[in-house]
Design a protein around this motif. Structure first.
Motif, short mmCIF file in Angstrom:
data_model
loop_
_atom_site.label_atom_id
_atom_site.label_comp_id
_atom_site.label_asym_id
_atom_site.label_seq_id
_atom_site.Cartn_x
_atom_site.Cartn_y
_atom_site.Cartn_z
N SER A 399 -44.50 96.11 147.03
CA SER A 399 -44.45 96.31 148.47
C SER A 399 -45.33 95.32 149.20
O SER A 399 -44.96 94.82 150.28
N ASN A 400 -46.48 95.02 148.64
CA ASN A 400 -47.37 94.07 149.29
C ASN A 400 -46.74 92.68 149.34
O ASN A 400 -46.86 91.98 150.35
N ALA A 401 -46.08 92.28 148.26
CA ALA A 401 -45.39 90.98 148.27
C ALA A 401 -44.33 90.95 149.37
O ALA A 401 -44.24 90.00 150.16
N LEU A 402 -43.53 92.00 149.45
CA LEU A 402 -42.50 92.07 150.48
C LEU A 402 -43.10 92.09 151.88
O LEU A 402 -42.56 91.50 152.82
N TYR A 403 -44.23 92.77 152.01
CA TYR A 403 -44.88 92.91 153.32
C TYR A 403 -45.19 91.55 153.94
O TYR A 403 -44.86 91.29 155.10
N TRP A 404 -45.81 90.66 153.17
CA TRP A 404 -46.18 89.35 153.71
C TRP A 404 -44.94 88.54 154.04
O TRP A 404 -44.91 87.80 155.03
N ASN A 454 -40.41 89.15 141.24
CA ASN A 454 -39.61 87.98 141.60
C ASN A 454 -38.16 88.36 141.88
O ASN A 454 -37.55 87.85 142.82
N THR A 455 -37.61 89.25 141.07
CA THR A 455 -36.24 89.70 141.31
C THR A 455 -36.12 90.36 142.68
O THR A 455 -35.16 90.12 143.42
N LEU A 456 -37.12 91.17 143.02
CA LEU A 456 -37.09 91.89 144.29
C LEU A 456 -37.20 90.94 145.48
O LEU A 456 -36.37 91.00 146.40
N VAL A 481 -34.93 85.56 135.55
CA VAL A 481 -35.23 86.76 134.78
C VAL A 481 -34.08 87.10 133.84
O VAL A 481 -34.29 87.51 132.69
N ASP A 482 -32.84 86.93 134.31
CA ASP A 482 -31.70 87.29 133.45
C ASP A 482 -31.53 86.33 132.28
O ASP A 482 -30.73 86.58 131.38
N ALA A 483 -32.30 85.23 132.29
CA ALA A 483 -32.31 84.31 131.15
C ALA A 483 -33.57 84.49 130.31
O ALA A 483 -33.85 83.68 129.42
N GLY A 484 -34.32 85.56 130.59
CA GLY A 484 -35.53 85.85 129.85
C GLY A 484 -36.80 85.28 130.43
O GLY A 484 -37.88 85.43 129.84
N GLY A 485 -36.72 84.63 131.59
CA GLY A 485 -37.90 84.05 132.21
C GLY A 485 -38.64 85.03 133.09
O GLY A 485 -38.25 86.19 133.25
N LEU A 486 -39.73 84.53 133.69
CA LEU A 486 -40.51 85.36 134.62
C LEU A 486 -39.92 85.36 136.02
O LEU A 486 -40.28 86.21 136.83
N GLY A 487 -39.06 84.40 136.31
CA GLY A 487 -38.36 84.42 137.60
C GLY A 487 -39.06 83.71 138.74
O GLY A 487 -38.61 83.80 139.88
N PHE A 488 -40.16 82.99 138.48
CA PHE A 488 -40.81 82.23 139.55
C PHE A 488 -39.95 81.04 139.95
O PHE A 488 -39.19 80.49 139.13
N GLY A 489 -40.10 80.62 141.20
CA GLY A 489 -39.42 79.41 141.63
C GLY A 489 -40.08 78.16 141.07
O GLY A 489 -39.40 77.20 140.71
#
Length: 737
Positions: A399-404, A454-456, A481-489
């Motif tokens: 939620s905090n990530a989304l908030y900013w 990251n997905t969110l 993430v769907d390839a097994g990664g952490l999903g960061f840009g």
């Protein structure tokens, strides 16, 4: 008989035990006793308010006195005919009379769906429900407070408005959600408050700041502050619609990292830092003029200790008051967007400080943190570690990530200390960490949290970016993430930073023995979407400044630094430079002061600044230098084996009809003439940037603006040119159109 003169009546329901618990501050269900209640078909009102000489109810244009309970001197009750709203009239010992609304006559604010999601721990926009919200409720203006404290016996809102007395405003428990709420009429913007929590063991906790509070007092004061964050009038629609292109892997991304408290100060005004609104003019104009594409702020979240630079936050939802209130922080974001600049915030989900007013043992238990210090305590920073495996805690961070990103239109989050999250044995000796369920060292819960975060955010907020400060070789940090990664840009390339800084810190006579430190990074340069970071961490703790880390006399130090920046901007990867290094600040960064702007009066410092400005412009305007920063086919070595003379050369390619760029480095203080460099075709190649230019403080040596390439094969290319390479320099060549 006139109701205003009616004799007090005893309450028809037993109050002795409840009265004692209210008087002693141990009642866990105040709404069951206080406020209006119907008994035998008639309404009775009970009010707890210490320090009064008398209390009356105002209803239906009549006054109804309330009787003091014989066993609890601060509890008043009595019959009040009819239904509907009423107000209270209090009289103190000095005869002062005032009217106010009774918080206990108002119904709940949190709705059924919110309650369901809170109970489930999946309410991704917690800030819309928890925290302090200025609002109108049942026709009355006030503030709604809500906080998660599932193991508390009692939670109260306290502040100057109730004398910091936790007995005055105990909150309503919302079933199994663990959430407590209350609407306090008459409380508005700027009021300070905390939560008084009676733990499950009956022990009163230190007063706590609001975990989802939107504002705070100026440190060293630690109370939260009511801030109305609704209704800001954004003017950045054009930027928001187009920002995905500015954050893309194919975009030029050059980041200016800023600690807002020490970028510039008002020395004439008590040496105070800039306000958000001042920064919206001065900082934004400067970054735009320098040609950077993004500003990255060290953590803006409220933090108690200046010396943590924001990396030990207490108020994750509160832009620090050091520079102004939240709407002025939004002014800064809006101004950056108006200039075409993206804004990235450093975000800290790895740990939090153990300050008594913060999250530590928030409700008397290890709520946000792990109970076992082998999982829940950072030895390096003396901080506590979030229990990422607890659904509600993970949701708090999501939620905090989304908030900013949503409320403040921030364009990206750079996640701090990711390596410390990924490994259970991070900075821990054998026997002082707990393996995962498979017996391994990976922190599976934290890995899941980062993937889900990251997905969110990528799914909910179009066009943003996330970046990881990850100092190990953990695989797939910037993979989906769907390839097994952490999903960061993106991922910070810490290996490149360490190797290259170590190389450039060496005397040039020794560099031939460390040639691999500049070539090794290309073996993995495209395994992640890398950012090349020269961050604040490289100019603190005795490391000196970028200039002071360069070897040689004053001239050589400046030449080395110019060459380093040329090497960095020519190398694949997005760019990040910490403030002050763009003009070669001489001293180490000190968060207590401001940058040494005075050195710009000296030519070489201004030359470095001019170089960085021109490098940014060249990088931005030349697709070959940015479009394939993260693609292997955007790079080709020309010369990687001339270690004895410390010459390096490579070709950057953007694809399609974009002309390539040849980057040639001479990293010794010796001018080298007639150095043959292979090129993809013959003809005139323009020397579009030379770090030895006199405009940058150099010796104005080079190739008189360009070279002619002939059909003489070299280095595996069909053409080549003979170049003069100035000492300690980097050249950029592009074919003439």
């Amino acid at each position: 008989m006139n109701p205003s003169h009616a004799a007090p009546h005893d309450s028809p329901f037993p109050m002795s035990e409840a009265a004692h618990r209210l008087q002693t501050g141990t009642h866990d269900d105040p709404f069951a006793v206080l406020g209006p209640h119907f008994h035998g078909g008639s309404r009775h009102v009970a009010v707890f308010h210490p320090g009064l000489a008398g209390l009356e109810v105002l209803a239906h244009d009549a006054t109804y006195p309330l009787a003091r309970h014989p066993g609890a001197p601060d509890l008043f009750s009595g019959p009040v005919p009819g239904e509907g709203p009423y107000r209270l009239r209090a009289t103190n010992g000095e005869g002062h009379v005032w009217d106010f609304d009774d918080p206990y006559r108002f119904g709940p604010v949190i709705g059924e769906m919110d309650e369901y999601l809170l109970g489930e721990g999946t309410h991704h926009r917690l800030w819309q429900v928890l925290g302090a919200h200025v609002r109108e409720h049942e026709g009355v203006a006030g503030t709604h407070f809500a906080v998660w404290a599932p193991n508390a016996r009692r939670v109260s809102v306290v502040g100057p408005f109730n004398g910091w007395d936790g007995r005055r405003h105990p909150m309503r428990r919302r079933g199994a959600t663990g959430v407590w709420e209350i609407f306090l009429p008459g409380i508005g913007e700027g009021e300070v408050y905390k939560y008084e929590i009676l733990g499950a063991d009956g022990v009163l906790q230190p007063l706590k700041a609001d975990p989802v509070g939107f504002g705070a007092e100026h440190p060293p004061a630690t109370a939260s502050m009511v801030r109305d964050i609704a209704g800001y009038g954004w003017h950045d629609g054009e930027w928001m619609a187009a920002r995905a292109a500015h954050n893309a892997r194919t975009a030029p991304i050059s980041i200016y990292e800023v600690h807002l408290g020490s970028w510039r100060r008002r020395v004439e005004d008590g040496n105070r830092p800039l306000s958000y609104r001042e920064a919206a003019e001065e900082l934004v104009d400067y970054v735009h003029d320098m040609g950077f594409t993004h500003i990255e702020f060290l953590p803006i979240s409220e933090h108690p200790f200046d010396g943590s630079w924001g990396y030990q936050p207490v108020g994750l939802f509160a832009p620090t008051v050091r520079h102004g209130p939240p709407h002025e922080f939004r002014d800064l974001i809006d101004a950056a967007h108006a200039k075409g600049l993206g804004v990235i915030l450093d975000w800290v989900p790895a740990h939090f400080p153990s300050d008594a007013h913060g999250l530590a043992r928030f409700d008397g238990t290890a709520l946000y943190e792990h109970a076992d210090p082998r999982e829940g305590f950072h030895r390096d920073w003396n901080t506590l570690i979030y229990n990422c495996g607890r659904t509600e805690v993970a949701n708090f961070l999501f939620s905090n990530a989304l908030y900013w990103l949503e409320e403040h239109h921030v364009d990206g989050l750079r996640v701090d200390a990711v390596a410390s999250m990924l490994y259970r044995d991070y900075s821990r000796p054998e026997g002082e960490w707990i393996p995962n369920i498979h017996g391994g060292r990976e922190n599976l819960e934290a890995i899941s949290l980062l993937q889900r975060m990251n997905t969110l955010v990528y799914g909910e907020v179009p066009g943003i970016l996330t970046a990881a400060e990850e100092s190990t070789s953990f695989p797939g940090v910037s993979q989906p993430v769907d390839a097994g990664g952490l999903g960061f840009g993106y991922k910070w390339n810490m290996g490149w930073m360490n190797d290259t800084l170590d190389y450039f810190a060496r005397e040039p006579v020794h560099r031939k023995f460390h040639h691999h430190q500049l070539t090794f990074g290309l073996l993995y340069a495209f395994s992640e979407n890398f950012i090349l970071p020269i961050s604040h961490d490289e100019v603190v703790h005795g490391k000196g400044s970028m200039l002071s880390r360069m070897p040689g006399d004053d001239w050589e130090q400046f030449a080395n630094l110019r060459a380093y920046y040329g090497f960095m901007w020519g190398h694949p990867g997005k760019k990040l430079l910490f403030m002050g290094q763009e003009f070669a600040q001489r001293g180490e960064w000190d968060y207590r002061g401001q940058l040494d702007w005075g050195v710009l009066g000296a030519g070489r410092h201004a030359g470095i600044q001019r170089l960085v400005r021109d490098l940014n412009a060249l990088y931005r305007d030349t697709p070959a230098l940015h479009a394939k920063d993260c693609e292997g086919d955007g790079f080709r070595w020309i010369e990687a084996g001339a270690g004895d003379i410390c010459v390096y050369a490579w070709l950057r390619q953007g694809g399609g009809d974009d002309p390539p760029v040849a980057v040639i480095c001479n990293l010794t203080p010796v001018e080298r003439r007639d150095i043959r460099i292979g090129l993809p075709w013959s003809g005139h190649w323009c020397e579009v940037l030379n770090t030895d230019s006199a405009a940058y403080g150099g010796g104005e040596r080079g190739n008189l603006g360009g070279v002619g390439a002939t059909d003489t094969p070299s280095h595996g290319f069909p053409a080549s040119a003979l170049l003069t390479l100035p000492p300690l320099s980097v050249l950029f060549l592009v074919p003439e159109a």
